[in-house]
Design a protein around this motif. Structure first.
Motif, PDB file in Angstrom:
ATOM      1  N   PRO A 275       0.816  -1.228   0.000  1.00  0.00           N
ATOM      2  CA  PRO A 275       0.000   0.000   0.000  1.00  0.00           C
ATOM      3  C   PRO A 275       0.845   1.271   0.000  1.00  0.00           C
ATOM      4  N   LEU A 276       1.997   1.244   0.659  1.00  0.00           N
ATOM      5  CA  LEU A 276       2.861   2.420   0.680  1.00  0.00           C
ATOM      6  C   LEU A 276       3.372   2.737  -0.716  1.00  0.00           C
ATOM      7  N   LEU A 277       3.680   1.708  -1.490  1.00  0.00           N
ATOM      8  CA  LEU A 277       4.150   1.913  -2.853  1.00  0.00           C
ATOM      9  C   LEU A 277       3.041   2.501  -3.725  1.00  0.00           C
ATOM     10  N   LEU A 278       1.811   2.030  -3.493  1.00  0.00           N
ATOM     11  CA  LEU A 278       0.675   2.581  -4.238  1.00  0.00           C
ATOM     12  C   LEU A 278       0.428   4.038  -3.870  1.00  0.00           C
ATOM     13  N   LEU A 279       0.644   4.375  -2.592  1.00  0.00           N
ATOM     14  CA  LEU A 279       0.507   5.770  -2.168  1.00  0.00           C
ATOM     15  C   LEU A 279       1.548   6.641  -2.856  1.00  0.00           C
ATOM     16  N   LYS A 280       2.781   6.134  -2.946  1.00  0.00           N
ATOM     17  CA  LYS A 280       3.823   6.878  -3.649  1.00  0.00           C
ATOM     18  C   LYS A 280       3.454   7.065  -5.118  1.00  0.00           C
ATOM     19  N   ALA A 281       2.887   6.032  -5.722  1.00  0.00           N
ATOM     20  CA  ALA A 281       2.472   6.131  -7.125  1.00  0.00           C
ATOM     21  C   ALA A 281       1.393   7.194  -7.290  1.00  0.00           C
ATOM     22  N   ALA A 282       0.454   7.241  -6.336  1.00  0.00           N
ATOM     23  CA  ALA A 282      -0.614   8.243  -6.401  1.00  0.00           C
ATOM     24  C   ALA A 282      -0.059   9.649  -6.249  1.00  0.00           C
ATOM     25  N   LEU A 283       0.876   9.828  -5.340  1.00  0.00           N
ATOM     26  CA  LEU A 283       1.468  11.150  -5.139  1.00  0.00           C
ATOM     27  C   LEU A 283       2.265  11.591  -6.369  1.00  0.00           C
ATOM     28  N   MET A 284       2.994  10.668  -6.971  1.00  0.00           N
ATOM     29  CA  MET A 284       3.735  11.002  -8.196  1.00  0.00           C
ATOM     30  C   MET A 284       2.769  11.334  -9.327  1.00  0.00           C
ATOM     31  N   GLY A 285       1.665  10.595  -9.401  1.00  0.00           N
ATOM     32  CA  GLY A 285       0.654  10.903 -10.418  1.00  0.00           C
ATOM     33  C   GLY A 285       0.048  12.272 -10.215  1.00  0.00           C
ATOM     34  N   LEU A 286      -0.153  12.642  -8.944  1.00  0.00           N
ATOM     35  CA  LEU A 286      -0.690  13.966  -8.629  1.00  0.00           C
ATOM     36  C   LEU A 286       0.273  15.065  -9.071  1.00  0.00           C
ATOM     37  N   VAL A 287       1.555  14.876  -8.787  1.00  0.00           N
ATOM     38  CA  VAL A 287       2.563  15.861  -9.196  1.00  0.00           C
ATOM     39  C   VAL A 287       2.604  15.980 -10.721  1.00  0.00           C
ATOM     40  N   GLU A 288       2.579  14.845 -11.407  1.00  0.00           N
ATOM     41  CA  GLU A 288       2.594  14.857 -12.873  1.00  0.00           C
ATOM     42  C   GLU A 288       1.393  15.602 -13.433  1.00  0.00           C
ATOM     43  N   GLY A 289       0.203  15.254 -12.944  1.00  0.00           N
ATOM     44  CA  GLY A 289      -1.010  15.873 -13.474  1.00  0.00           C
ATOM     45  C   GLY A 289      -1.099  17.362 -13.219  1.00  0.00           C
ATOM     46  N   LEU A 290      -0.617  17.806 -12.043  1.00  0.00           N
ATOM     47  CA  LEU A 290      -0.723  19.220 -11.698  1.00  0.00           C
ATOM     48  C   LEU A 290       0.347  20.078 -12.354  1.00  0.00           C
ATOM     49  N   THR A 291       1.456  19.487 -12.778  1.00  0.00           N
ATOM     50  CA  THR A 291       2.568  20.296 -13.296  1.00  0.00           C
ATOM     51  C   THR A 291       2.814  20.141 -14.792  1.00  0.00           C
ATOM     52  N   GLU A 292       2.249  19.114 -15.422  1.00  0.00           N
ATOM     53  CA  GLU A 292       2.565  18.845 -16.833  1.00  0.00           C
ATOM     54  C   GLU A 292       2.165  19.999 -17.743  1.00  0.00           C
ATOM     55  N   PHE A 293       1.033  20.625 -17.474  1.00  0.00           N
ATOM     56  CA  PHE A 293       0.521  21.637 -18.394  1.00  0.00           C
ATOM     57  C   PHE A 293       0.602  23.058 -17.863  1.00  0.00           C
ATOM     58  N   LEU A 294       1.165  23.226 -16.675  1.00  0.00           N
ATOM     59  CA  LEU A 294       1.454  24.563 -16.180  1.00  0.00           C
ATOM     60  C   LEU A 294       2.881  24.933 -16.574  1.00  0.00           C
ATOM     61  N   PRO A 295       3.177  26.222 -16.709  1.00  0.00           N
ATOM     62  CA  PRO A 295       4.527  26.629 -17.149  1.00  0.00           C
ATOM     63  C   PRO A 295       5.562  26.585 -16.022  1.00  0.00           C
ATOM     64  N   ILE A 296       5.623  25.423 -15.324  1.00  0.00           N
ATOM     65  CA  ILE A 296       6.508  25.328 -14.163  1.00  0.00           C
ATOM     66  C   ILE A 296       7.399  24.084 -14.183  1.00  0.00           C
ATOM     67  N   SER A 297       7.373  23.300 -15.258  1.00  0.00           N
ATOM     68  CA  SER A 297       8.240  22.130 -15.435  1.00  0.00           C
ATOM     69  C   SER A 297       7.848  20.940 -14.580  1.00  0.00           C
ATOM     70  N   SER A 298       7.223  19.967 -15.214  1.00  0.00           N
ATOM     71  CA  SER A 298       6.886  18.730 -14.507  1.00  0.00           C
ATOM     72  C   SER A 298       8.139  17.939 -14.162  1.00  0.00           C
TER      73      SER A 298
END
Length: 275
Positions: free
Chosen positions: A3-26
Motif C-alpha cells: 500500500p505504501l508503494l501505491l501511495l507513492k504512485a498516487a502522489l507522483m501521479g498527482l505531481v505529474e497531473g498538476l505540473t505537466e501543463f502549467l509553465p513550471i516544469s513537470s
C-alpha cells in the motif's frame, strides 16, 4: 502490492497531473518528489514516462469536441486540414531534435545548475513576456487562425522545453505569446502540441526501457495513470478559466522561488538532481 508503494504512485501521479501543463516544469517537480518519496530508481523513471499518458488523456477529453470535429471534417474542411497540418508542423522540430539529442540531453543537462538556471531564467522571461504582451496587441487571437509559419515557430520554441527545468508548456505558451499569439491561443496550441509530443516521447522512451516493464507492476502504473488523469483534467480546466482574466506572473515568481529550492537542496545534499 505494498500500500505504501501505491501511495507513492498516487502522489507522483498527482505531481505529474498538476505540473505537466502549467509553465513550471513537470520534470523538475517529479525529480524532487521522487527523491523525497524515495521513488527514483530505474523503474520509477519508466513509471514517470508511463503516467504522462494519463495527463494526455485529460487534454484529449477536455478538447474532445475540437479534436473529433477536426478528424470528422478533415476531408471537407479547409479549417480542419489547417488545424491538423499546424499540429504536425509544430510537432516535427521536437521529434527531430529529440531523436538526435536525447542521449546528450540525458547525459549533460540533468544536473542542479541547469535545472535551477532554467527555472529562474524562465521565470524572468515570463515576467518580460507579460509586460511585452500588455504593450502589444496580439496578432493571432485564436489557435484556429494560426498559419503554418506560426506553428513552425512555436514548434521550434518547444524544443527549448527539452532542457530540464524549462517546461514544455512554458516554452510553448510563453514563446507563442512572444511570437504574437494571444494568451488563450498560445495555451490552446500548447495543449494541442502536447498530444503528439508527449505520446511520441513516451512511446520512444518506453520502447527503449521495455525490459524494465512487468505485469506485476500493473497496479502501480494504473494508480499513477488514474491520479495523473484526474489531476491533469482538473488543472487544464482550471488553467483555461484562469487565463481568461489573469496573467502568468504568479508562475514566474513561483519558478524563481523553486529555482532557489533546487540550488538549496543540491548544496545541502538532500536531492540528487540527475536523471
Amino acid at each position: 502490492m505494498d500500500p505504501l508503494l501505491l501511495l507513492k504512485a498516487a502522489l507522483m501521479g498527482l505531481v505529474e497531473g498538476l505540473t505537466e501543463f502549467l509553465p513550471i516544469s513537470s520534470t523538475g517537480h517529479l525529480i524532487l518528489a521522487g527523491q523525497l518519496l524515495d521513488f527514483h530508481d530505474a523503474k520509477a523513471k519508466v513509471f514517470e514516462i508511463a503516467i504522462q499518458s494519463g495527463a494526455i488523456l485529460a487534454v484529449v477529453i477536455v478538447y474532445w469536441a475540437r479534436l473529433a470535429g477536426a478528424v470528422i471534417h478533415l476531408p471537407d474542411s479547409a479549417g480542419a486540414r489547417r488545424f491538423v497540418l499546424n499540429v504536425l508542423i509544430g510537432f516535427l522540430p521536437a521529434a527531430v531534435v529529440g531523436l538526435l539529442a536525447y542521449k546528450a540531453i540525458k547525459l549533460h543537462l540533468f544536473n542542479a545548475p541547469v535545472v535551477a538556471t532554467s527555472f529562474i531564467v524562465g521565470g524572468f522571461i515570463i515576467l518580460w513576456a507579460e509586460k511585452r504582451h500588455e504593450a502589444h496587441e496580439p496578432r493571432v487571437l485564436h489557435a484556429d487562425t494560426m498559419s503554418p509559419w506560426d506553428a513552425l515557430k512555436v514548434g521550434l520554441v518547444q524544443c527549448l522545453g527539452m532542457i530540464p527545468g524549462t517546461s514544455r508548456s512554458g516554452a510553448t505558451i510563453i514563446g507563442g505569446m512572444l511570437l504574437g499569439l494571444s494568451r488563450r491561443a498560445a495555451t490552446d496550441f500548447s495543449f494541442f502540441l502536447a498530444i503528439p509530443t508527449l505520446v511520441g516521447a513516451g512511446a520512444y522512451s518506453l520502447y527503449k526501457e521495455r525490459a524494465l516493464l512487468s505485469w506485476a507492476d500493473a497496479p502501480l502504473f494504473a494508480t499513477g495513470f488514474f491520479v495523473s488523469f484526474v489531476s491533469a483534467w482538473v488543472c487544464v480546466r482550471w488553467l483555461l478559466r484562469y487565463i481568461a482574466s489573469h496573467r502568468f506572473t504568479v508562475f514566474a515568481w513561483y519558478r524563481i522561488a523553486f529555482g532557489g529550492v533546487v540550488l538549496a537542496t543540491h548544496w545541502l545534499g538532500w536531492v540528487r538532481w540527475t536523471d
